[in-house]
Design an enzyme around this catalytic site. Structure first.
Site, PDB file in Angstrom:
ATOM      1  N   ASP A 126       8.855  -0.439   8.124  1.00 19.25           N
ATOM      2  CA  ASP A 126       8.768  -1.470   7.088  1.00 19.25           C
ATOM      3  C   ASP A 126       8.043  -2.567   7.591  1.00 19.25           C
ATOM      4  O   ASP A 126       7.662  -2.916   8.757  1.00 19.25           O
ATOM      5  CB  ASP A 126      10.345  -1.903   6.870  1.00 19.25           C
ATOM      6  CG  ASP A 126      10.705  -2.235   5.411  1.00 19.25           C
ATOM      7  OD1 ASP A 126       9.570  -2.725   4.664  1.00 19.25           O
ATOM      8  OD2 ASP A 126      11.940  -2.096   5.142  1.00 19.25           O
TER       9      ASP A 126
ATOM     10  N   GLU B 182       4.618   0.900   5.269  1.00 17.42           N
ATOM     11  CA  GLU B 182       4.878   0.082   3.915  1.00 17.42           C
ATOM     12  C   GLU B 182       3.607  -0.920   4.168  1.00 17.42           C
ATOM     13  O   GLU B 182       3.552  -1.875   3.336  1.00 17.42           O
ATOM     14  CB  GLU B 182       6.024  -0.492   4.007  1.00 17.42           C
ATOM     15  CG  GLU B 182       7.180   0.564   4.067  1.00 17.42           C
ATOM     16  CD  GLU B 182       8.489   0.079   3.321  1.00 17.42           C
ATOM     17  OE1 GLU B 182       8.207  -0.743   2.388  1.00 17.42           O
ATOM     18  OE2 GLU B 182       9.366   0.639   3.584  1.00 17.42           O
ATOM     19  N   TRP B 183       2.395  -0.836   4.825  1.00 15.63           N
ATOM     20  CA  TRP B 183       1.491  -1.412   5.032  1.00 15.63           C
ATOM     21  C   TRP B 183       0.674  -2.015   3.700  1.00 15.63           C
ATOM     22  O   TRP B 183       0.726  -3.399   3.553  1.00 15.63           O
ATOM     23  CB  TRP B 183       0.096  -1.018   5.898  1.00 15.63           C
ATOM     24  CG  TRP B 183      -0.779  -1.394   6.284  1.00 15.63           C
ATOM     25  CD1 TRP B 183      -1.462  -2.714   5.730  1.00 15.63           C
ATOM     26  CD2 TRP B 183      -1.711  -0.948   7.280  1.00 15.63           C
ATOM     27  NE1 TRP B 183      -2.839  -2.802   6.443  1.00 15.63           N
ATOM     28  CE2 TRP B 183      -2.955  -1.821   7.348  1.00 15.63           C
ATOM     29  CE3 TRP B 183      -1.737   0.259   8.125  1.00 15.63           C
ATOM     30  CZ2 TRP B 183      -3.973  -1.587   8.081  1.00 15.63           C
ATOM     31  CZ3 TRP B 183      -2.815   0.315   8.989  1.00 15.63           C
ATOM     32  CH2 TRP B 183      -3.967  -0.508   8.956  1.00 15.63           C
ATOM     33  N   PRO B 184       0.309  -1.124   2.943  1.00 19.12           N
ATOM     34  CA  PRO B 184      -0.257  -2.000   1.626  1.00 19.12           C
ATOM     35  C   PRO B 184       0.679  -2.639   0.549  1.00 19.12           C
ATOM     36  O   PRO B 184       0.261  -3.643   0.083  1.00 19.12           O
ATOM     37  CB  PRO B 184      -0.706  -0.528   0.753  1.00 19.12           C
ATOM     38  CG  PRO B 184      -0.525   0.616   1.709  1.00 19.12           C
ATOM     39  CD  PRO B 184       0.305   0.233   2.759  1.00 19.12           C
ATOM     40  N   LEU B 185       1.950  -2.354   0.599  1.00 20.58           N
ATOM     41  CA  LEU B 185       2.926  -3.077   0.171  1.00 20.58           C
ATOM     42  C   LEU B 185       2.985  -4.505   0.306  1.00 20.58           C
ATOM     43  O   LEU B 185       2.884  -5.498  -0.596  1.00 20.58           O
ATOM     44  CB  LEU B 185       4.205  -2.511   0.314  1.00 20.58           C
ATOM     45  CG  LEU B 185       5.470  -3.299  -0.387  1.00 20.58           C
ATOM     46  CD1 LEU B 185       5.479  -3.415  -1.933  1.00 20.58           C
ATOM     47  CD2 LEU B 185       6.840  -2.481  -0.089  1.00 20.58           C
ATOM     48  N   TYR B 186       2.995  -4.625   1.698  1.00 19.18           N
ATOM     49  CA  TYR B 186       3.057  -6.105   1.949  1.00 19.18           C
ATOM     50  C   TYR B 186       1.769  -6.780   2.303  1.00 19.18           C
ATOM     51  O   TYR B 186       1.550  -8.146   2.102  1.00 19.18           O
ATOM     52  CB  TYR B 186       3.809  -5.751   3.536  1.00 19.18           C
ATOM     53  CG  TYR B 186       5.265  -5.679   3.496  1.00 19.18           C
ATOM     54  CD1 TYR B 186       6.133  -6.937   3.047  1.00 19.18           C
ATOM     55  CD2 TYR B 186       5.834  -4.221   3.803  1.00 19.18           C
ATOM     56  CE1 TYR B 186       7.632  -6.442   3.014  1.00 19.18           C
ATOM     57  CE2 TYR B 186       7.079  -4.201   3.439  1.00 19.18           C
ATOM     58  CZ  TYR B 186       8.130  -5.192   3.350  1.00 19.18           C
ATOM     59  OH  TYR B 186       9.270  -4.925   3.077  1.00 19.18           O
TER      60      TYR B 186
ATOM     61  N   ASP C  33      10.831  -1.634  -3.947  1.00 22.99           N
ATOM     62  CA  ASP C  33      11.695  -0.496  -3.871  1.00 22.99           C
ATOM     63  C   ASP C  33      12.174  -0.020  -5.080  1.00 22.99           C
ATOM     64  O   ASP C  33      12.339  -0.760  -6.006  1.00 22.99           O
ATOM     65  CB  ASP C  33      12.959  -1.001  -3.112  1.00 22.99           C
ATOM     66  CG  ASP C  33      13.032  -1.457  -1.539  1.00 22.99           C
ATOM     67  OD1 ASP C  33      11.909  -1.018  -0.978  1.00 22.99           O
ATOM     68  OD2 ASP C  33      13.988  -1.997  -0.941  1.00 22.99           O
TER      69      ASP C  33
END
Ligand SMILES: *[C@@H]1O[C@H](CO)[C@@H](O)[C@H](O)[C@H]1NC(C)=O
Ligand SMILES: *[C@@H]1O[C@H](CO)[C@@H](O)[C@H](O)[C@H]1NC(C)=O
Length: 408
Positions: free
Chosen positions: A160, A193-197, A221
């Site tokens: 995460d 979850e690199w691109p999400l953050y 999510d």
């Protein structure tokens, strides 16, 4: 620190440009399994809720269900722990440790239990100082934590991105954990979850993300609701020019868990999630209670013909072809010049509506030129038979539901 920089330099060598997907030989088709988060969240009070708290008992029961109720046979083999498994502190050697009340046997024992049943174990950590729920994160300990997971027999890591310090630290952390996992020598699927953050701070370089991660989340999510499932589908379609080319064997866009079998979706909406997640070549990670799931949802999740679209060896991610009159048409090229096609009725008023599908709307690469065999897989199975080069088909689609077809 010098050691760490050497690892980063090694990463540049490991990841030769032009190699599609993290080159660890894993996740050549989208990972399938079960992940606790959406259904079980972070319940740590086992006195109040012994059957649903995050504990080794919950995972052992799910492992038993996966084997005895046909889930493993259907392809769901990763049993994945999400946040809230950790003790609040590392041990005296800085190694991670599971909460000793809820996981009295520790993760190694749980991994042995899971492996003895033919399943694989997934675990969760975070690139920052703390996990999203506030447990110790991996920052400063990437190599040690990767080795700990390998020693325990972990087979997948969901990593995460909460509580990172800067874009640089976030991105460097994801790269370093990839290299650290590789250096353990153990086969560990790496779910990022690199691109999400990173989104919002910079333009995501999907070529690079795909070189380091087996799968990656782009969006927040998922919730147990139709509005959430819709928002994931819409987001994916909006970004499809960036997302679709990045996907392939070993590297997948992750639109988050399947919530089928819970409380929030109607039957037609469950069909839409299963159809679209298959078209999108998404990891199929269910989050539901396998001890108590209705037979219709179970049959949908275990539908082998639908799963085979998701698991197709070509590894192409499907995309939206058309959005008109409150219908959406998606397609996914399959191995051998075959095609999966879905039609979703996005009108949320009224009854079933007719959609007229023409051959000319579909992929030009179809191998069946004058003899296409059409099979409807969802919501019910129906064989339409052979069609010539100019076929058209009238499909009746329920509101917020989907018709899924296969063209051979
Ligand atoms: C580590 O990376 C190398 C080079 O990409 C690859 O050949 C090897 O399979 C990887 N090993 C593991 C355990 O991931
Ligand atoms: C994206 O990453 C790839 C692989 O690491 C690299 O070759 C390329 O130059 C990067 N693109 C941009 C625009 O930074």
């Amino acid at each position: 620190m010098e050691f760490a920089w050497w690892l980063v330099a090694a990463g540049a060598v490991l990841c030769l440009p032009g190699v599609p997907g993290l080159n660890n030989g894993l996740a050549l088709t989208p990972p399938m399994g079960w992940l606790h988060w959406e259904r079980f969240l972070c319940e740590t009070n086992c006195e109040r809720d012994p059957n649903n708290c995050i504990s080794e008992q919950l995972f052992m029961q799910m492992a038993d269900m996966m084997v005895t109720n046909g889930w493993l046979d259907a392809g769901y083999k990763y049993l994945c722990i999400d946040d809230c498994w950790l003790a609040t502190k590392r041990d005296e050697n800085n190694r991670l440790q599971a909460d000793s009340t809820r996981f009295p046997g520790g993760i190694k024992k749980l991994a042995d239990y899971v492996h003895a049943r033919g399943l694989l174990l997934g675990i969760y950590q975070d690139v920052g100082k703390m996990t999203c729920a506030g447990y110790p994160g991996s920052e400063g300990f990437y190599e040690l934590d990767a080795q700990t997971f390998a020693d325990w027999g972990v087979d997948l890591l969901k990593f995460d991105g909460c509580n990172y310090e800067s874009l640089e630290q976030l991105e460097e952390g994801y790269r370093r954990m990839a290299i650290a996992l590789n250096h353990t020598g153990r086969n560990i699927v790496y779910s990022c979850e690199w691109p999400l953050y990173a989104r919002g701070m910079s333009k995501v370089n999907y070529t690079e993300v795909a070189e380091y991660c087996n799968s990656w989340r782009n969006f927040g999510d998922i919730l147990d609701s139709w509005s959430s499932v819709k928002s994931v589908i819409d987001f994916t379609a909006t970004l499809q020019d960036q997302l679709v080319p990045a996907a392939g064997p070993g590297a997948w866009n992750d639109p988050d868990m399947l919530v089928i079998g819970n409380f929030g979706l109607s039957w037609g909406q469950e069909v839409t999630q299963m159809a679209l997640w298959s078209i999108m070549a998404a990891p199929l990670l269910m989050s539901n209670d396998l001890r108590d799931i209705n037979p219709r949802s179970k049959a949908l999740l275990q539908n082998q013909e639908v799963i085979s679209i998701n698991q197709d060896s070509l590894g192409a991610q499907g995309y939206r072809v058309l959005k008109a009159d409150n219908f959406e048409l998606w397609e996914k090229p399959l191995a051998g010049g075959c095609l999966a096609v879905s039609v979703t009725n996005r009108q949320e008023i009224g009854g079933p509506r007719w959609f007229l599908l023409f051959r000319s709307m579909l992929w030009k690469g179809l191998a069946c030129k004058n003899k296409c065999y059409l099979t409807q897989l969802l919501p019910t199975r129906h064989e339409y038979g052979s069609f010539n080069a100019t076929f058209s088909l009238e499909l009746l689609v329920n509101p917020s539901s989907t018709v899924l077809l296969r063209v051979d």
